[in-house]
Design a protein around this motif. Structure first.
Motif, PDB file in Angstrom:
ATOM      1  N   GLN A 149       4.179   8.696   9.580  1.00  0.00           N
ATOM      2  CA  GLN A 149       4.536   7.924   8.693  1.00  0.00           C
ATOM      3  C   GLN A 149       4.926   6.545   8.154  1.00  0.00           C
ATOM      4  OE1 GLN A 149       3.085   8.822   5.321  1.00  0.00           O
ATOM      5  NE2 GLN A 149       3.475   6.235   4.786  1.00  0.00           N
ATOM      6  N   GLN A 166      -0.604  -0.580  -7.561  1.00  0.00           N
ATOM      7  CA  GLN A 166      -1.465   0.813  -7.379  1.00  0.00           C
ATOM      8  C   GLN A 166      -1.280   0.595  -5.682  1.00  0.00           C
ATOM      9  OE1 GLN A 166      -3.443  -2.598  -8.748  1.00  0.00           O
ATOM     10  NE2 GLN A 166      -1.723  -1.298 -10.570  1.00  0.00           N
ATOM     11  N   CYS A 167       0.089   1.293  -5.225  1.00  0.00           N
ATOM     12  CA  CYS A 167       0.712   1.257  -4.193  1.00  0.00           C
ATOM     13  C   CYS A 167       0.871   3.163  -4.312  1.00  0.00           C
ATOM     14  CB  CYS A 167       1.735   0.896  -4.059  1.00  0.00           C
ATOM     15  SG  CYS A 167       2.930   1.017  -4.821  1.00  0.00           S
ATOM     16  N   LYS A 168       1.041   3.875  -3.046  1.00  0.00           N
ATOM     17  CA  LYS A 168       1.837   4.643  -2.914  1.00  0.00           C
ATOM     18  C   LYS A 168       2.873   4.341  -2.770  1.00  0.00           C
ATOM     19  CE  LYS A 168      -2.103   7.330  -2.102  1.00  0.00           C
ATOM     20  NZ  LYS A 168      -2.581   7.805  -3.208  1.00  0.00           N
ATOM     21  N   TRP A 198       6.811   6.936  -2.198  1.00  0.00           N
ATOM     22  CA  TRP A 198       7.416   7.525  -1.759  1.00  0.00           C
ATOM     23  C   TRP A 198       9.189   7.667  -2.348  1.00  0.00           C
ATOM     24  CZ3 TRP A 198       6.193  11.416   2.935  1.00  0.00           C
ATOM     25  CH2 TRP A 198       5.081  11.057   3.205  1.00  0.00           C
ATOM     26  N   LYS A 217       0.810  -1.653   0.188  1.00  0.00           N
ATOM     27  CA  LYS A 217       0.141   0.026  -0.203  1.00  0.00           C
ATOM     28  C   LYS A 217       1.077   1.200  -0.079  1.00  0.00           C
ATOM     29  CE  LYS A 217      -4.174  -2.544   2.517  1.00  0.00           C
ATOM     30  NZ  LYS A 217      -4.434  -2.684   3.565  1.00  0.00           N
ATOM     31  N   THR A 218       2.217   1.112   0.738  1.00  0.00           N
ATOM     32  CA  THR A 218       2.710   1.816   1.054  1.00  0.00           C
ATOM     33  C   THR A 218       4.071   1.483   1.046  1.00  0.00           C
ATOM     34  OG1 THR A 218       3.355   2.286   2.733  1.00  0.00           O
ATOM     35  CG2 THR A 218       0.835   3.775   2.804  1.00  0.00           C
ATOM     36  N   LYS A 266       3.816   1.393  -8.971  1.00  0.00           N
ATOM     37  CA  LYS A 266       2.588   2.406  -8.871  1.00  0.00           C
ATOM     38  C   LYS A 266       1.969   1.781  -9.589  1.00  0.00           C
ATOM     39  CE  LYS A 266       2.319   6.812  -8.077  1.00  0.00           C
ATOM     40  NZ  LYS A 266       1.509   6.656  -7.832  1.00  0.00           N
ATOM     41  N   LEU A 314       6.513  10.083  -9.067  1.00  0.00           N
ATOM     42  CA  LEU A 314       6.183   9.305  -7.822  1.00  0.00           C
ATOM     43  C   LEU A 314       5.130   9.998  -6.819  1.00  0.00           C
ATOM     44  CD1 LEU A 314       9.929   8.018  -6.805  1.00  0.00           C
ATOM     45  CD2 LEU A 314       8.119   7.073  -7.637  1.00  0.00           C
ATOM     46  N   ASP A 315       4.679   9.403  -5.602  1.00  0.00           N
ATOM     47  CA  ASP A 315       3.528  10.673  -4.638  1.00  0.00           C
ATOM     48  C   ASP A 315       4.511  11.525  -4.702  1.00  0.00           C
ATOM     49  OD1 ASP A 315       0.921   9.089  -5.602  1.00  0.00           O
ATOM     50  OD2 ASP A 315       2.289   7.507  -5.430  1.00  0.00           O
ATOM     51  N   THR A 316       4.683  11.256  -3.007  1.00  0.00           N
ATOM     52  CA  THR A 316       5.940  12.438  -2.835  1.00  0.00           C
ATOM     53  C   THR A 316       7.440  12.099  -3.031  1.00  0.00           C
ATOM     54  OG1 THR A 316       4.400  12.214  -0.863  1.00  0.00           O
ATOM     55  CG2 THR A 316       6.487  12.750  -0.120  1.00  0.00           C
ATOM     56  N   GLN A 341       7.827   4.078  -9.735  1.00  0.00           N
ATOM     57  CA  GLN A 341       6.396   4.373 -11.608  1.00  0.00           C
ATOM     58  C   GLN A 341       6.339   2.750 -11.367  1.00  0.00           C
ATOM     59  OE1 GLN A 341       7.043   5.776 -14.991  1.00  0.00           O
ATOM     60  NE2 GLN A 341       5.198   7.096 -15.004  1.00  0.00           N
TER      61      GLN A 341
END
Length: 138
Positions: A88, A50-52, A54, A29-30, A46, A70-72, A43
């Motif tokens: 986090q 389908q994960c977040k 960082w 998930k993360t 992801k 990326l998300d962050t 990428q």
């Protein structure tokens, strides 16, 4: 420390690392990708999970490129000074050919362990200096 990355060709940072897919735990998930380079590996994660994702990347040019994928992305060294929000946690933390570049890899692994979610994993790849193409280049 950032100076050593300034003169590297951008292609140094563009690998996807599909050979690591068999080592990736399910239910991501993360994710934290330490030394995320231009974000290609994250990428791919992801898209597949389908994960977040960082990323932490000390090279400013690469961090900017990764931020588009990326998300962050945090443009910093991975050490006790890195600014990751309290609380986090990550299901998996990747060190893809990164630990051997760190001054204190043991401290990086200890820090990573504090950022893991319950049941989380650390996945690290370490290059083999005895791999014959590397030996020939030396």
């Amino acid at each position: 420390m950032k100076e050593i990355y300034r003169d590297k060709d951008i292609s140094y940072y563009s690998h996807t690392r599909t050979e690591l897919l068999p080592y990736i735990p399910g239910n991501l998930k993360t994710v934290l990708d330490v030394g995320c380079a231009t974000g290609n590996f994250g990428q791919m994660l992801k898209e597949l999970y389908q994960c977040k994702v960082w990323g932490i990347e000390p090279d400013e040019r690469s961090a900017k490129a990764a931020a588009l994928k990326l998300d962050t992305v945090i443009n910093a060294q991975f050490d006790n000074e890195v600014q990751i929000p309290a609380g986090q946690k990550f299901d998996c933390i990747f060190f893809n050919d990164v630990l051997e570049h760190l001054a204190q890899p043991d401290e990086a692994l200890l820090l990573a362990s504090t950022l893991l979610a319950e049941g989380g994993h650390i996945v690290a790849s370490i290059p083999n200096i005895r791999f014959y193409p590397v030996m020939l280049s030396l």
